[in-house]
Design an enzyme around this catalytic site. Sequence first.
Site, PDB file in Angstrom:
ATOM      1  N   TYR A 156      60.337  42.660  26.206  1.00  0.00           N
ATOM      2  CA  TYR A 156      60.138  42.822  27.648  1.00  0.00           C
ATOM      3  C   TYR A 156      60.099  44.304  28.030  1.00  0.00           C
ATOM      4  O   TYR A 156      59.198  44.748  28.741  1.00  0.00           O
ATOM      5  CB  TYR A 156      61.258  42.092  28.397  1.00  0.00           C
ATOM      6  CG  TYR A 156      61.142  42.128  29.900  1.00  0.00           C
ATOM      7  CD1 TYR A 156      60.173  41.376  30.564  1.00  0.00           C
ATOM      8  CD2 TYR A 156      62.006  42.905  30.673  1.00  0.00           C
ATOM      9  CE1 TYR A 156      60.070  41.405  31.960  1.00  0.00           C
ATOM     10  CE2 TYR A 156      61.907  42.939  32.051  1.00  0.00           C
ATOM     11  CZ  TYR A 156      60.938  42.192  32.685  1.00  0.00           C
ATOM     12  OH  TYR A 156      60.828  42.229  34.068  1.00  0.00           O
ATOM     13  N   LYS A 160      56.977  46.559  29.537  1.00  0.00           N
ATOM     14  CA  LYS A 160      57.071  47.232  30.838  1.00  0.00           C
ATOM     15  C   LYS A 160      56.927  48.750  30.698  1.00  0.00           C
ATOM     16  O   LYS A 160      56.394  49.415  31.591  1.00  0.00           O
ATOM     17  CB  LYS A 160      58.395  46.859  31.516  1.00  0.00           C
ATOM     18  CG  LYS A 160      58.485  45.370  31.894  1.00  0.00           C
ATOM     19  CD  LYS A 160      57.391  44.982  32.866  1.00  0.00           C
ATOM     20  CE  LYS A 160      57.536  43.577  33.403  1.00  0.00           C
ATOM     21  NZ  LYS A 160      56.501  43.224  34.369  1.00  0.00           N
TER      22      LYS A 160
HETATM   23  P1  NAP Z   1      59.265  34.751  38.475  1.00  0.00           P
HETATM   24  O1  NAP Z   1      60.031  34.338  39.705  1.00  0.00           O
HETATM   25  O2  NAP Z   1      59.677  34.223  37.155  1.00  0.00           O
HETATM   26  O3  NAP Z   1      57.700  34.439  38.715  1.00  0.00           O
HETATM   27  C1  NAP Z   1      56.785  34.755  37.724  1.00  0.00           C
HETATM   28  C2  NAP Z   1      55.389  34.597  38.261  1.00  0.00           C
HETATM   29  O4  NAP Z   1      54.455  34.952  37.229  1.00  0.00           O
HETATM   30  C3  NAP Z   1      55.068  33.170  38.653  1.00  0.00           C
HETATM   31  O5  NAP Z   1      54.187  33.203  39.743  1.00  0.00           O
HETATM   32  C4  NAP Z   1      54.347  32.626  37.417  1.00  0.00           C
HETATM   33  O6  NAP Z   1      53.458  31.534  37.711  1.00  0.00           O
HETATM   34  C5  NAP Z   1      53.571  33.858  36.988  1.00  0.00           C
HETATM   35  N1  NAP Z   1      53.195  33.845  35.573  1.00  0.00           N
HETATM   36  C6  NAP Z   1      54.012  33.853  34.499  1.00  0.00           C
HETATM   37  N2  NAP Z   1      53.296  33.845  33.363  1.00  0.00           N
HETATM   38  C7  NAP Z   1      51.984  33.850  33.722  1.00  0.00           C
HETATM   39  C8  NAP Z   1      50.758  33.823  33.015  1.00  0.00           C
HETATM   40  N3  NAP Z   1      50.719  33.811  31.676  1.00  0.00           N
HETATM   41  N4  NAP Z   1      49.602  33.807  33.727  1.00  0.00           N
HETATM   42  C9  NAP Z   1      49.622  33.829  35.073  1.00  0.00           C
HETATM   43  N5  NAP Z   1      50.755  33.852  35.798  1.00  0.00           N
HETATM   44  C10 NAP Z   1      51.916  33.852  35.138  1.00  0.00           C
HETATM   45  O7  NAP Z   1      59.264  36.342  38.315  1.00  0.00           O
HETATM   46  P2  NAP Z   1      59.751  37.506  39.306  1.00  0.00           P
HETATM   47  O8  NAP Z   1      61.193  37.738  39.092  1.00  0.00           O
HETATM   48  O9  NAP Z   1      59.211  37.277  40.677  1.00  0.00           O
HETATM   49  O10 NAP Z   1      59.006  38.754  38.616  1.00  0.00           O
HETATM   50  C11 NAP Z   1      57.727  39.192  39.041  1.00  0.00           C
HETATM   51  C12 NAP Z   1      57.422  40.472  38.291  1.00  0.00           C
HETATM   52  O11 NAP Z   1      58.449  41.421  38.559  1.00  0.00           O
HETATM   53  C13 NAP Z   1      57.396  40.304  36.770  1.00  0.00           C
HETATM   54  O12 NAP Z   1      56.381  41.105  36.223  1.00  0.00           O
HETATM   55  C14 NAP Z   1      58.761  40.809  36.354  1.00  0.00           C
HETATM   56  O13 NAP Z   1      58.754  41.277  35.034  1.00  0.00           O
HETATM   57  C15 NAP Z   1      58.979  41.925  37.349  1.00  0.00           C
HETATM   58  N6  NAP Z   1      60.370  42.283  37.551  1.00  0.00           N
HETATM   59  C16 NAP Z   1      61.294  41.383  37.996  1.00  0.00           C
HETATM   60  C17 NAP Z   1      62.608  41.783  38.186  1.00  0.00           C
HETATM   61  C18 NAP Z   1      63.667  40.848  38.689  1.00  0.00           C
HETATM   62  O14 NAP Z   1      64.847  41.245  38.714  1.00  0.00           O
HETATM   63  N7  NAP Z   1      63.340  39.646  39.105  1.00  0.00           N
HETATM   64  C19 NAP Z   1      62.980  43.093  37.899  1.00  0.00           C
HETATM   65  C20 NAP Z   1      62.017  43.987  37.446  1.00  0.00           C
HETATM   66  C21 NAP Z   1      60.707  43.572  37.279  1.00  0.00           C
HETATM   67  P3  NAP Z   1      54.019  30.012  37.809  1.00  0.00           P
HETATM   68  O15 NAP Z   1      54.758  29.922  39.115  1.00  0.00           O
HETATM   69  O16 NAP Z   1      52.809  29.156  37.773  1.00  0.00           O
HETATM   70  O17 NAP Z   1      54.927  29.796  36.638  1.00  0.00           O
END
Ligand code: NAP
Length: 248
Positions: A156, A160
Amino acid sequence: MSDFANKVALVTGGSRGIGRAIAQTLAKRGATVVISYAGNEAAATETVKSIVDAGGKAKAIRFDVADSEACGKAVDDVMKEFSRLDILVNNAGVAIDGLLMRFKDEDWDKTLDTNLKGAFSLMRAVSRPMMKQKGGSIVNVSSIVGEMGNAGQAAYSASKAGLIGLTKSIARELASRNIRVNCVTPGFITTDMTAGLNEELKKKMADAIPLSRIGNAEEVANAVAFLASDHASYITGEVLKVNGGMYM
Ligand code: NAP
């Protein structure tokens, strides 16, 4: 504010979490938003409904960002339907955790293909229409662990960190075409991705954050909207931390 009026945005992973908040924020400010999702149709439908109910314009499309052909087709479809694409937000991501010794090749590949290759494929696909339009804005959603590293998150954090390098290279490549490319590095944000962590760990993490709390998706969305907007017209290749001071 309607600074995104007449603009079309593609937000990957817009069905849930941070992507949903980004889609809602851009739509509230006037953009027509196309959200993508991997398989959770109910969540994607809910995001679209929330935007339409609030008077905005949105539609959902399903494709796997790890599939470069599907990325190309998705951008072609958006162009066919809306005749323009002004904003791309590469937000879709997966986090597969595990210690190095036991980490499987397939989990490494899935993480890198989704988080890094997906952003590459979509940037490549939007570059031509954005060049023809003589402008555009791309925002990539990286992570604090791409800057700091994190035990148990080798794949991961590599994906990133790669996204930060990719952002800077493409920013240099497309700057002369008036296409800006930036990224945000969220810290610890409440979403499905972090929902599984136990309360004790969450409290420990909050204690390590100068602002003393976990962030929310809207706070990341506001930073993304800023970078996507003309308010950031002289900003490209930037890495904007949205982490409550957890890493400076
Ligand atoms: P999340 O709630 O797990 O949602 C993930 C999203 O990505 C969902 O819409 C999912 O679609 C979609 N997705 C996953 N795999 C995919 C694929 N192969 N093709 C197309 N769509 C895909 O994630 P989140 O926490 O909102 O994170 C969003 C972004 O922020 C990510 O890049 C994550 O790494 C980054 N981020 C998150 C955090 C945190 O603390 N949450 C911190 C730093 C960075 P489905 O709904 O259809 O599954």
